[in-house]
Design an enzyme around this catalytic site. Structure first.
Site, mmCIF file in Angstrom:
data_model
loop_
_atom_site.group_PDB
_atom_site.id
_atom_site.type_symbol
_atom_site.label_atom_id
_atom_site.label_comp_id
_atom_site.label_asym_id
_atom_site.label_seq_id
_atom_site.Cartn_x
_atom_site.Cartn_y
_atom_site.Cartn_z
ATOM 1 C CB ALA A 56 -3.454 0.041 0.712
ATOM 2 C CB SER A 68 -1.285 -2.164 3.915
ATOM 3 O OG SER A 68 0.091 -1.914 3.676
ATOM 4 C CG ASP A 69 -2.208 -3.318 -2.693
ATOM 5 O OD1 ASP A 69 -0.996 -3.357 -3.004
ATOM 6 O OD2 ASP A 69 -3.118 -3.577 -3.505
ATOM 7 C CD1 TRP A 70 4.819 -2.094 -2.279
ATOM 8 C CD2 TRP A 70 3.370 -3.535 -1.399
ATOM 9 N NE1 TRP A 70 5.525 -3.175 -1.789
ATOM 10 C CE2 TRP A 70 4.671 -4.066 -1.244
ATOM 11 C CE3 TRP A 70 2.298 -4.280 -0.883
ATOM 12 C CZ2 TRP A 70 4.927 -5.295 -0.632
ATOM 13 C CZ3 TRP A 70 2.548 -5.499 -0.264
ATOM 14 C CH2 TRP A 70 3.845 -5.990 -0.149
ATOM 15 C CB CYS A 101 -6.513 -4.607 3.733
ATOM 16 S SG CYS A 101 -5.086 -3.763 4.450
#
Ligand SMILES: *[C@@H]1O[C@H](CO)[C@@H](O)[C@H](O)[C@H]1NC(C)=O
Ligand SMILES: *[C@@H]1O[C@H](CO)[C@@H](O)[C@H](O)[C@H]1NC(C)=O
Ligand SMILES: *[C@@H]1O[C@H](CO)[C@@H](O)[C@H](O)[C@H]1NC(C)=O
Ligand SMILES: *[C@@H]1O[C@H](CO)[C@@H](O)[C@H](O)[C@H]1NC(C)=O
Ligand SMILES: *[C@@H]1O[C@H](CO)[C@@H](O)[C@H](O)[C@H]1NC(C)=O
Length: 714
Positions: free
Chosen positions: A254, A250-252, A217
């Protein structure tokens, strides 16, 4: 060395076993559920929580859980190759892969990457990128597959298939509406439910069908709610509608919350800490506490751990998986493991197959043993030091030839064959070369242009991820013009010599004010380590160009439906009319349309047949190479829906690459599944509905070069 070779050979032997033995989701879930039943709450939470930024060798790491012999996962960038690692292939951009319109090559590239990630001991590759190139300036467009959802869907699914066939978990990202860099962690992408499904979810749906085991995401909000805590896009669309069985990571950084994210369907937080190095987490102890105080049901944490472990089992990673062989914190501590094999062959093939020949007046190309060639412009020459691990971090500079964009979507080059080197290696020994690599020394450029038979002038345009700004480009490009004074350089050279050939390396469309003055134009995109060789393959006619634009190249920037903006609210008011669909609907003539690309030969189209029966529509056409040289054509199928459907004038629904010897012909077939490809999303009923009425079939050589037309009724 000896040991190294045998490790690689043993690993190779395992791949085929893994491929054959890949588990169904049902079987993988059975194994995972058994494990999860034996774990404590804290252990399940561990499975879902990264250990924190730079606390392990990979960009993302989860901890081991000894009780079930789970070693933890290594997650590593990028969509084109193993990031932060030596002795890997400096792969080829997603955008170039899309330009090939070649399914076999796209699949092969996926396999090659899978082999490299696996041998480096990476469990989860952070790619492919299946975002859409909604706006031409978006910094990461080159990581993905262009502006068309169908093309992106096909290319993304094949990439997933290739990567996962080698036993590596692929990650389709960035879910969703992460369509520019500026304000990517604060802005809201606002869209209607139908456009969301038909354009932006579409490629993710194809990735899910291909079995993708992870989805990332994104940083942005979707209709006001962060993508990693968005019940609508995660629970409703991804998990319920698409039936996604893998895990959402999650994106880093995010992940923006604990309880809401867990409830909305986030399964793993990456890299684990709230902000890089903070040492705390929204998951970890907070998630355990949230279960204990009743705000997150235990079943949700069971589901997180089950999805993650099931993905690991599905890809067969519990047996014989190579140890982690990257170390992005301390590069030189990583074991020496050369994983490149012969992948440079695929890279060179894709490089050549993705070259788009935009203009070729008087058959200026292929080159016919010119007495002398001029190589003009910094993009034609070497890239001194700029791609080493230290000199230009994450390729965040544009010096010398451009072969990758910048940001986390990169890998280090093992070497980089620049255009000058590649062209010189292929040219006749009698051809003399003159060079001028200073873009601003127009006098020298003109002198070279006048002194040679064929001047080849190079220019580029770069972009990347928003954490690095290059020049005045905050990830997103600030304009669509060429960099380093490219326009002035090309004009000067073209004025000095009428035989001027232009070669561009760009991340997307560029303006070409000098177009009428030059003989030929090539856009070679971002070709990776074999850049000069793959370019020479086309320039000298060893490969007949068949690359096609995976985006619309407009005449002027204001012709595009939308642009990257520094704004908190980004309204997708163009709806379904992304890319070429907008140009069709608004009757705007592009400079070069989507799907366009020339060949050294010509192709004829005839004998269109359309058969609609039940849930299938079958369309055939005969393609003939009517020219004098062998070559490949990319027939494209566009569909015009009945007016009542409210669709764009034409939507892409098929393409094939057919190689034909001169004078030969072949039949191409496009099979459509009505439920998937001739349906529209009904937001009220929340389902896809097959459209009834009279459809138009367009088969052509680009979105604006329709050669055959027919109809059918459903
Ligand atoms: C990197 O090196 C430092 C200093 O030797 C060490 O403390 C750290 O654990 C290492 N990190 C990794 C991921 O290897
Ligand atoms: C729990 O989350 C809060 C933010 O909501 C954070 O400040 C805190 O440090 C976290 N606790 C742990 C143990 O990570
Ligand atoms: C439950 O715990 C979580 C994590 O510590 C916290 O964010 C939340 O506010 C708590 N809820 C209640 C109702 O105590
Ligand atoms: C790359 O691989 C070769 C051959 O295995 C090895 O000699 C070399 O040291 C490696 N380079 C690095 C930087 O690891
Ligand atoms: C566009 O951006 C490039 C790269 O930063 C820069 O070199 C060029 O001057 C800009 N062009 C215009 C017209 O602003």
């Amino acid at each position: 060395m000896q040991l190294h070779v045998s490790v690689a050979a043993a690993a190779l032997a395992i791949f085929s076993l893994v491929d054959a033995a890949q588990l169904s989701w049902t079987d993988a879930y059975t194994k995972a559920k058994k494990d999860v039943a034996s774990l404590s709450l804290a252990q399940k939470v561990d499975v879902a929580t990264g250990i924190g930024w730079m606390n392990g060798p990979c960009v993302g790491n989860t901890p081991p859980v000894d009780k079930i012999d789970f070693p933890g996962l290594c997650l590593q960038d990028s969509p084109l190759g193993v990031r932060f690692a030596f002795n890997v292939s400096g792969g080829i951009a997603g955008l170039n892969t899309a330009s090939t319109f070649d399914k076999t090559l796209a699949l092969q590239r996926g396999h090659d990457m899978g082999v490299e990630f696996r041998e480096k001991g990476v469990n989860v590759q952070l790619g492919p990128d299946v975002n859409m190139a909604r706006v031409p300036e978006a910094g990461r467009n080159w990581e993905g597959f262009g502006e068309d959802p169908y093309l992106t869907g096909v290319m993304g699914a094949l990439t997933v298939e290739g990567i996962q066939a080698e036993g590596v978990i692929a990650t389709a990202k960035h879910y969703i509406l992460n369509e520019q860099e500026q304000q990517r962690t604060t802005s809201s992408s606002n869209i209607d439910d139908r456009s969301l499904h038909e354009v932006y979810v579409w490629p993710f749906a194809r990735a899910v069908e291909a079995g993708v085991a992870s989805i990332m995401c994104s940083y942005n909000k979707v209709n006001g709610v962060y993508a990693c805590e968005n019940d609508d896009t995660l629970n409703r669309i991804l998990k319920e509608e698409l039936g996604f069985k893998g895990f959402v990571q999650s994106d880093w950084q995010a992940t923006m919350s604990g309880v809401p994210s867990a409830l909305a369907g986030l399964d793993m937080t990456m890299p684990g800490d709230i902000t890089f190095g903070s040492g705390n987490s929204y998951f970890g102890g907070n998630l355990t506490a949230a279960v204990r105080n009743g705000s997150v049901p235990l079943s949700r944490v069971n589901d997180m751990a089950t999805r993650i472990l099931a993905s690991w089992y599905k890809l067969g990673q519990e047996t014989h998986y190579p140890s982690v062989g990257v170390n992005f914190v301390n590069y030189t501590d990583a074991p020496i493991r050369n994983v490149q094999h012969n992948h440079k062959k695929t890279i060179r093939s894709i490089g050549a197959a993705s070259v788009v020949l935009l203009k070729n007046n008087g058959n200026a190309l292929p080159l016919k043993t010119p007495k002398s060639i001029g190589i003009i412009g910094s993009d034609g020459g070497p890239s001194p030091g700029s791609y080493s691990e230290t000199a230009c971090a994450d390729h965040g500079c544009d010096a010398g030839t451009l072969a990758e964009g910048w940001g986390s979507g990169t890998a280090w080059f093992p070497y980089l064959v620049d255009p000058y080197k590649g062209i010189k290696a292929r040219a006749s020994r009698t051809t003399k070369f003159k060079t001028s690599f200073d873009d601003y020394d127009l006098e020298e450029a003109v002198a070279v242009a006048k002194a040679v038979e064929t001047p080849i002038v190079f220019a580029n345009a770069d972009s990347g991820e928003g954490y690095i700004t290059v020049g005045n480009n905050p990830g997103d490009r600030s304009n669509l013009t060429l960099w380093h004074g490219g326009d002035a350089l090309i004009e000067a050279v073209a004025d000095a010599n009428p035989n001027t050939i232009v070669v561009l390396h760009t991340v997307g469309p560029v303006l070409m004010p000098w177009l009428s003055k030059v003989k030929a134009v090539i856009n070679a995109g971002l070709p990776g380590q074999e850049s000069g060789n793959s370019l020479a393959d086309v320039l000298f006619g060893d490969v007949n160009p068949s690359g096609r634009l995976p985006y619309t190249n407009a005449k002027k920037a204001s012709d595009y439906p939308a642009h990257a903006v520094d704004a908190a609210e980004i309204d997708y008011t163009e709806g379904l009319l992304i890319g070429h669909r907008w140009f069709d609907a608004k009757n705007i003539e592009p400079l070069f349309p989507f799907g366009f690309g020339l060949s050294y030969t010509k192709f004829g189209y005839n004998a269109l047949k359309v058969k609609a029966a039940g849930s299938k529509v079958s369309i055939t056409a005969t393609i003939k190479n009517t020219g004098k040289v062998d070559g490949a054509e990319i027939p494209q199928l566009y569909i015009g829906f009945p007016k009542s459907a409210g669709e764009p004038p034409k939507v892409l629904r098929g393409f094939e690459k057919v190689f034909l010897k001169a004078g030969h012909s072949t039949k191409v077939t496009f099979d459509l599944d009505t439920a998937k490809e001739l349906s529209i999303w009904n937001s009220d009923a929340r389902k896809w509905e097959v459209v009834k009425g009279s459809f138009t079939v367009y088969v052509g050589a680009s979105s604006r070069d329709i050669r055959l037309q027919g109809t059918f009724k459903l």
